[in-house]
Design a protein around this motif. Structure first.
Motif, PDB file in Angstrom:
ATOM      1  N   ILE A 105      57.845 137.307 138.008  1.00 50.09           N
ATOM      2  CA  ILE A 105      56.779 137.211 136.996  1.00 50.09           C
ATOM      3  C   ILE A 105      56.441 135.746 136.725  1.00 50.09           C
ATOM      4  O   ILE A 105      55.262 135.378 136.600  1.00 50.09           O
ATOM      5  N   LEU A 106      57.464 134.900 136.660  1.00 52.98           N
ATOM      6  CA  LEU A 106      57.206 133.464 136.486  1.00 52.98           C
ATOM      7  C   LEU A 106      56.418 132.919 137.675  1.00 52.98           C
ATOM      8  O   LEU A 106      55.462 132.140 137.506  1.00 52.98           O
ATOM      9  N   LEU A 107      56.800 133.323 138.871  1.00 55.39           N
ATOM     10  CA  LEU A 107      56.101 132.880 140.086  1.00 55.39           C
ATOM     11  C   LEU A 107      54.671 133.416 140.134  1.00 55.39           C
ATOM     12  O   LEU A 107      53.783 132.767 140.682  1.00 55.39           O
ATOM     13  N   LEU A 108      54.457 134.590 139.539  1.00 52.73           N
ATOM     14  CA  LEU A 108      53.113 135.173 139.517  1.00 52.73           C
ATOM     15  C   LEU A 108      52.150 134.294 138.720  1.00 52.73           C
ATOM     16  O   LEU A 108      50.972 134.151 139.098  1.00 52.73           O
ATOM     17  N   LEU A 109      52.632 133.703 137.651  1.00 45.74           N
ATOM     18  CA  LEU A 109      51.784 132.797 136.854  1.00 45.74           C
ATOM     19  C   LEU A 109      51.327 131.615 137.703  1.00 45.74           C
ATOM     20  O   LEU A 109      50.167 131.184 137.629  1.00 45.74           O
ATOM     21  N   VAL A 110      52.239 131.085 138.512  1.00 40.12           N
ATOM     22  CA  VAL A 110      51.894 129.976 139.409  1.00 40.12           C
ATOM     23  C   VAL A 110      50.897 130.439 140.460  1.00 40.12           C
ATOM     24  O   VAL A 110      49.950 129.722 140.804  1.00 40.12           O
ATOM     25  N   GLU A 111      51.093 131.655 140.978  1.00 42.02           N
ATOM     26  CA  GLU A 111      50.164 132.208 141.973  1.00 42.02           C
ATOM     27  C   GLU A 111      48.758 132.306 141.398  1.00 42.02           C
ATOM     28  O   GLU A 111      47.772 131.982 142.076  1.00 42.02           O
ATOM     29  N   ARG A 148      66.676 130.934 147.278  1.00 38.58           N
ATOM     30  CA  ARG A 148      67.953 131.585 147.573  1.00 38.58           C
ATOM     31  C   ARG A 148      67.805 133.106 147.625  1.00 38.58           C
ATOM     32  O   ARG A 148      68.415 133.773 148.453  1.00 38.58           O
ATOM     33  N   ARG A 149      66.972 133.641 146.750  1.00 36.25           N
ATOM     34  CA  ARG A 149      66.784 135.088 146.688  1.00 36.25           C
ATOM     35  C   ARG A 149      65.593 135.568 147.533  1.00 36.25           C
ATOM     36  O   ARG A 149      65.290 136.766 147.547  1.00 36.25           O
ATOM     37  N   ASN A 150      64.946 134.621 148.206  1.00 33.65           N
ATOM     38  CA  ASN A 150      63.784 134.939 149.047  1.00 33.65           C
ATOM     39  C   ASN A 150      62.697 135.657 148.246  1.00 33.65           C
ATOM     40  O   ASN A 150      62.168 136.692 148.650  1.00 33.65           O
ATOM     41  N   LEU A 151      62.349 135.067 147.116  1.00 37.14           N
ATOM     42  CA  LEU A 151      61.355 135.659 146.227  1.00 37.14           C
ATOM     43  C   LEU A 151      60.039 134.897 146.314  1.00 37.14           C
ATOM     44  O   LEU A 151      60.007 133.684 146.117  1.00 37.14           O
ATOM     45  N   ASN A 152      58.990 135.613 146.593  1.00 39.67           N
ATOM     46  CA  ASN A 152      57.653 135.017 146.625  1.00 39.67           C
ATOM     47  C   ASN A 152      56.628 136.134 146.686  1.00 39.67           C
ATOM     48  O   ASN A 152      56.971 137.308 146.855  1.00 39.67           O
ATOM     49  N   TRP A 153      55.359 135.745 146.551  1.00 40.39           N
ATOM     50  CA  TRP A 153      54.266 136.718 146.583  1.00 40.39           C
ATOM     51  C   TRP A 153      53.454 136.602 147.879  1.00 40.39           C
ATOM     52  O   TRP A 153      52.334 137.111 147.958  1.00 40.39           O
ATOM     53  N   THR A 154      54.031 135.952 148.877  1.00 41.62           N
ATOM     54  CA  THR A 154      53.306 135.684 150.120  1.00 41.62           C
ATOM     55  C   THR A 154      52.733 136.942 150.761  1.00 41.62           C
ATOM     56  O   THR A 154      51.560 136.975 151.165  1.00 41.62           O
ATOM     57  N   ASN A 155      53.524 137.968 150.857  1.00 41.66           N
ATOM     58  CA  ASN A 155      53.067 139.199 151.508  1.00 41.66           C
ATOM     59  C   ASN A 155      52.109 140.014 150.651  1.00 41.66           C
ATOM     60  O   ASN A 155      51.522 140.989 151.129  1.00 41.66           O
ATOM     61  N   GLU A 156      51.967 139.634 149.387  1.00 41.33           N
ATOM     62  CA  GLU A 156      51.074 140.349 148.475  1.00 41.33           C
ATOM     63  C   GLU A 156      49.912 139.455 148.041  1.00 41.33           C
ATOM     64  O   GLU A 156      49.338 139.649 146.975  1.00 41.33           O
ATOM     65  N   VAL A 160      47.453 139.897 144.714  1.00 41.35           N
ATOM     66  CA  VAL A 160      47.450 138.940 143.604  1.00 41.35           C
ATOM     67  C   VAL A 160      46.074 138.323 143.429  1.00 41.35           C
ATOM     68  O   VAL A 160      45.610 138.117 142.301  1.00 41.35           O
ATOM     69  N   ARG A 161      45.396 138.041 144.528  1.00 45.25           N
ATOM     70  CA  ARG A 161      44.040 137.490 144.457  1.00 45.25           C
ATOM     71  C   ARG A 161      43.113 138.465 143.726  1.00 45.25           C
ATOM     72  O   ARG A 161      42.285 138.064 142.894  1.00 45.25           O
ATOM     73  N   GLN A 162      43.267 139.753 144.023  1.00 42.61           N
ATOM     74  CA  GLN A 162      42.433 140.766 143.373  1.00 42.61           C
ATOM     75  C   GLN A 162      42.760 140.868 141.893  1.00 42.61           C
ATOM     76  O   GLN A 162      41.853 141.041 141.061  1.00 42.61           O
ATOM     77  N   TRP A 163      44.027 140.763 141.546  1.00 38.19           N
ATOM     78  CA  TRP A 163      44.417 140.772 140.132  1.00 38.19           C
ATOM     79  C   TRP A 163      43.779 139.605 139.397  1.00 38.19           C
ATOM     80  O   TRP A 163      43.274 139.770 138.286  1.00 38.19           O
ATOM     81  N   PHE A 164      43.807 138.440 140.041  1.00 37.86           N
ATOM     82  CA  PHE A 164      43.222 137.262 139.400  1.00 37.86           C
ATOM     83  C   PHE A 164      41.721 137.466 139.181  1.00 37.86           C
ATOM     84  O   PHE A 164      41.195 137.169 138.097  1.00 37.86           O
ATOM     85  N   LYS A 165      41.059 138.013 140.183  1.00 39.16           N
ATOM     86  CA  LYS A 165      39.613 138.212 140.107  1.00 39.16           C
ATOM     87  C   LYS A 165      39.232 139.278 139.081  1.00 39.16           C
ATOM     88  O   LYS A 165      38.333 139.067 138.259  1.00 39.16           O
ATOM     89  N   ASP A 166      39.907 140.405 139.124  1.00 39.64           N
ATOM     90  CA  ASP A 166      39.511 141.551 138.294  1.00 39.64           C
ATOM     91  C   ASP A 166      40.097 141.527 136.889  1.00 39.64           C
ATOM     92  O   ASP A 166      39.505 142.080 135.957  1.00 39.64           O
TER      93      ASP A 166
END
Length: 362
Positions: A105-111, A148-156, A160-166
């Motif tokens: 969720i924290l990384l989502l804000l950065v995305e 370390r936990r391999n956490l990111n939104w790269t594959n999504e 995420v782009r659609q969430w930002f837009k809509d």
């Protein structure tokens, strides 16, 4: 515990079905088969299994029927043993995934800020330069933990782009924020709080995605939201490092407690079901909700095996569990049964409290 009980019931049903299959006519056989004898053997083997399935040491091999019953009982316990190990391990893995969701969720804000920066149709510079976003983006602890936990939104990325837009771009508060002349840290914090509380955790689209990605999302949502909001509150000015929130004050001790409680509750079931039945005078123990049985057994296990936890604390906590996970009448039932069982086990010396627990129980 509930999942283990369900799997154990499934293993029982599977064993009974296997017995039925073994003693059914072989439709591909060219030999004449005695259907009546097969039927009689099937019933005898099933009865042997049902009568002895709880006996881990059961062994009989004088004829085929007894050999099959013995084999099914052994396989039943082998499967239960594997399931027990699996669920005990999964319990901890799923609990630790709460941290993963919190960090995501924290990384989502950065995305969101990165998609804002790429948007050529609108000026989002205010959001891109948001002090909290910048603090999260360059936080070393978050960077290390996510790698370390391999956490990111790269594959999504598209999602995420659609969430930002809509969702983000279309939000009235976000639009006001972009136009506002208030450049303060308080203003930056207010919009991030709004995005987290009202858009990420309340928007049906995002919530549905997170629920589909994690079966425990509905259960863990409140905890994850709390971790995120506490993190945002801990950022003093947006310019310095902040500490990530811990799942608990001492996770290693908590893990040990979870494992011990799980293991000891399994032992309690057989030993104390007669006591539960005795105390549930107006309740048929076989008709008590499975969840209520588990709650009672966990509470009894905790009272017996954890001397530093006061009996009253245990009872109150499991009443709260019953309120959340069982039937409307369960809290009254759980309270009444645990009160009388605790009194009896204390009187017989089975429950022995020490230190703080002893003091709190006076």
């Amino acid at each position: 515990m509930f999942a283990f009980r369900q799997s154990r019931d499934a293993n029982y049903a599977l064993a009974v079905q296997q017995i039925a299959d073994i003693f059914s006519p072989d439709l591909n056989s060219m030999e004449v088969q005695d259907k009546e004898q097969l039927k009689a053997d099937r019933k005898l083997c099933t009865d042997l299994f049902k009568a002895n399935f709880e006996d881990t040491g059961y062994h009989a091999s004088t004829d085929k029927v007894e050999e099959v019953a013995t084999k099914m009982i052994q396989e039943y316990h082998q499967k239960n043993g594997k399931d027990l190990i699996h669920f005990k391990k999964t319990m901890l893995i799923e609990a630790e995934k709460i941290v993963d969701r919190y960090l995501l969720i924290l990384l989502l804000l950065v995305e969101f800020s990165e998609f804002a920066e790429k948007d050529a149709k609108q000026d989002h510079s205010r959001f891109v330069k948001n002090l909290l976003i910048q603090s999260i983006k360059f936080n070393k602890s978050l960077e290390t933990a996510s790698l370390r936990r391999n956490l990111n939104w790269t594959n999504e990325s598209d999602t995420v782009r659609q969430w930002f837009k809509d969702i983000i771009k279309a939000d009235d508060e976000y639009i006001k924020y972009l136009k506002s002349q208030d450049q303060s840290f308080a203003s930056d914090k207010a919009i991030i709080d709004h995005i987290v509380k009202n858009l990420i955790f309340k928007n049906d689209v995002i919530d549905k995605y997170l629920e589909d990605a994690d079966l425990n999302w509905d259960e863990d949502r409140a905890i994850i939201k709390s971790l995120v909001t506490k993190t945002l509150k801990s950022i003093p000015d947006g310019s310095g490092e902040f500490e990530l929130q811990e799942l608990s004050y001492n996770w290693e001790d908590d893990k040990t407690f979870f494992q011990e409680l799980f293991e000891e509750t399994i032992k309690v079931e057989e030993k104390y079901e007669p006591l539960i039945a005795k105390k549930a005078v107006n309740w048929d123990v076989d008709r008590i909700a499975v969840t209520d049985k588990i709650i009672l057994e966990m509470a009894i296990s905790e009272m017996i095996n954890f001397p530093s936890i006061p009996v009253k604390v245990t009872i109150n906590e499991y009443i709260e569990v019953a309120k959340r996970y069982s039937t409307p009448k369960s809290k009254v039932f759980i309270n009444g049964i645990l009160d009388v069982i605790a009194d009896e086990l204390e009187a017989s010396g089975v429950i022995r409290k020490s230190g703080r627990g002893l003091i709190d129980n006076k």
